[in-house]
Motif scaffolding. Sequence first.
Motif, mmCIF file in Angstrom:
data_model
loop_
_atom_site.group_PDB
_atom_site.id
_atom_site.type_symbol
_atom_site.label_atom_id
_atom_site.label_comp_id
_atom_site.label_asym_id
_atom_site.label_seq_id
_atom_site.Cartn_x
_atom_site.Cartn_y
_atom_site.Cartn_z
ATOM 1 N N UNK A 1 -24.039 7.550 -11.691
ATOM 2 C CA UNK A 1 -22.823 7.201 -11.424
ATOM 3 C C UNK A 1 -22.369 7.285 -9.819
ATOM 4 N N UNK A 2 -23.090 8.665 -9.479
ATOM 5 C CA UNK A 2 -22.624 9.105 -7.755
ATOM 6 C C UNK A 2 -23.089 7.988 -7.005
ATOM 7 N N UNK A 3 -24.357 7.561 -7.401
ATOM 8 C CA UNK A 3 -25.077 5.842 -6.529
ATOM 9 C C UNK A 3 -24.021 5.082 -7.032
ATOM 10 N N UNK A 4 -23.118 4.828 -7.458
ATOM 11 C CA UNK A 4 -22.669 3.226 -7.837
ATOM 12 C C UNK A 4 -21.430 3.661 -7.960
ATOM 13 N N UNK A 5 -20.384 4.884 -7.145
ATOM 14 C CA UNK A 5 -19.428 4.935 -7.095
ATOM 15 C C UNK A 5 -19.657 4.921 -5.222
ATOM 16 N N UNK A 6 -21.088 5.235 -4.292
ATOM 17 C CA UNK A 6 -20.739 5.327 -2.965
ATOM 18 C C UNK A 6 -20.758 7.308 -2.934
ATOM 19 N N UNK A 7 -20.975 7.538 -3.400
ATOM 20 C CA UNK A 7 -20.958 8.845 -2.702
ATOM 21 C C UNK A 7 -22.733 9.967 -2.895
ATOM 22 N N UNK A 8 -23.346 9.267 -3.594
ATOM 23 C CA UNK A 8 -24.582 9.679 -2.939
ATOM 24 C C UNK A 8 -25.991 8.877 -3.119
ATOM 25 N N UNK A 9 -26.979 8.534 -2.327
ATOM 26 C CA UNK A 9 -27.833 8.083 -2.026
ATOM 27 C C UNK A 9 -28.859 8.230 -3.074
ATOM 28 N N UNK A 10 -30.131 7.031 -3.432
ATOM 29 C CA UNK A 10 -30.587 7.364 -4.374
ATOM 30 C C UNK A 10 -32.099 9.114 -4.360
ATOM 31 N N UNK A 11 -31.514 9.552 -5.269
ATOM 32 C CA UNK A 11 -32.682 11.023 -5.371
ATOM 33 C C UNK A 11 -34.154 10.110 -5.378
ATOM 34 N N UNK A 12 -34.984 9.687 -4.931
ATOM 35 C CA UNK A 12 -36.051 9.496 -5.746
ATOM 36 C C UNK A 12 -36.880 10.252 -6.748
ATOM 37 N N UNK A 13 -37.413 11.596 -6.061
ATOM 38 C CA UNK A 13 -37.888 12.285 -6.933
ATOM 39 C C UNK A 13 -36.330 12.254 -8.233
ATOM 40 N N UNK B 1 -19.110 2.811 -41.244
ATOM 41 C CA UNK B 1 -17.747 2.710 -40.140
ATOM 42 C C UNK B 1 -18.341 3.870 -39.783
ATOM 43 N N UNK B 2 -17.920 2.907 -38.496
ATOM 44 C CA UNK B 2 -18.860 3.801 -37.201
ATOM 45 C C UNK B 2 -17.221 4.877 -37.425
ATOM 46 N N UNK B 3 -17.771 5.588 -36.061
ATOM 47 C CA UNK B 3 -16.529 7.147 -36.096
ATOM 48 C C UNK B 3 -15.668 6.947 -34.867
ATOM 49 N N UNK B 4 -15.914 6.375 -34.145
ATOM 50 C CA UNK B 4 -15.266 5.579 -33.037
ATOM 51 C C UNK B 4 -15.269 6.385 -31.370
ATOM 52 N N UNK B 5 -16.327 7.150 -32.235
ATOM 53 C CA UNK B 5 -16.718 8.323 -30.770
ATOM 54 C C UNK B 5 -17.170 7.590 -29.619
ATOM 55 N N UNK B 6 -16.472 7.117 -28.652
ATOM 56 C CA UNK B 6 -16.929 6.537 -27.222
ATOM 57 C C UNK B 6 -17.541 7.522 -26.420
ATOM 58 N N UNK B 7 -18.527 7.822 -25.119
ATOM 59 C CA UNK B 7 -18.441 8.690 -24.510
ATOM 60 C C UNK B 7 -18.587 7.971 -23.605
ATOM 61 N N UNK B 8 -17.508 7.250 -22.194
ATOM 62 C CA UNK B 8 -17.945 6.818 -21.153
ATOM 63 C C UNK B 8 -18.189 7.680 -20.239
ATOM 64 N N UNK B 9 -19.045 7.040 -19.406
ATOM 65 C CA UNK B 9 -19.443 8.162 -18.108
ATOM 66 C C UNK B 9 -18.323 7.591 -16.795
#
Length: 114
Positions: free
Chosen positions: A37-49, A106-114
């Motif tokens: 998420x941090x990479x996608x938002x541009x706030x971090x560079x990929x940590x290869x480890x 029936x789905x419980x409708x719970x969705x966890x967005x990041x």
Amino acid sequence: MTDLSAHERFGGGPYQRLARVLSDAAGTSETMQLHLGDIASGTAKPDLMLLQAADRLTQTLTELAAMLAALAGKASSLPPGWDAATSAIALADLRNALADAPTSTVSDGAVDLF
């Protein structure tokens, strides 16, 4: 400082050790999710480890799936407490997949967005 074996580190019976292995995997997954998420938002560079942890996570899940499939071929019944344990699972699709009989379609409708 001496390294503890996995058995010493996880301790307890087989279900407790399995729960700890899965909990560790969930922690790795959550850390990777936050990092991506941090990479996608541009706030971090990929940590290869950290990104290499995805390979270890895949290996862990593959090995556990194979182990459980092998055990399933030998088990003639569900372990005691299975129904109570699966009914406590919050995610409806996971709960239904693991339940002895589906609890709801029936789905419980719970969705966890990041």
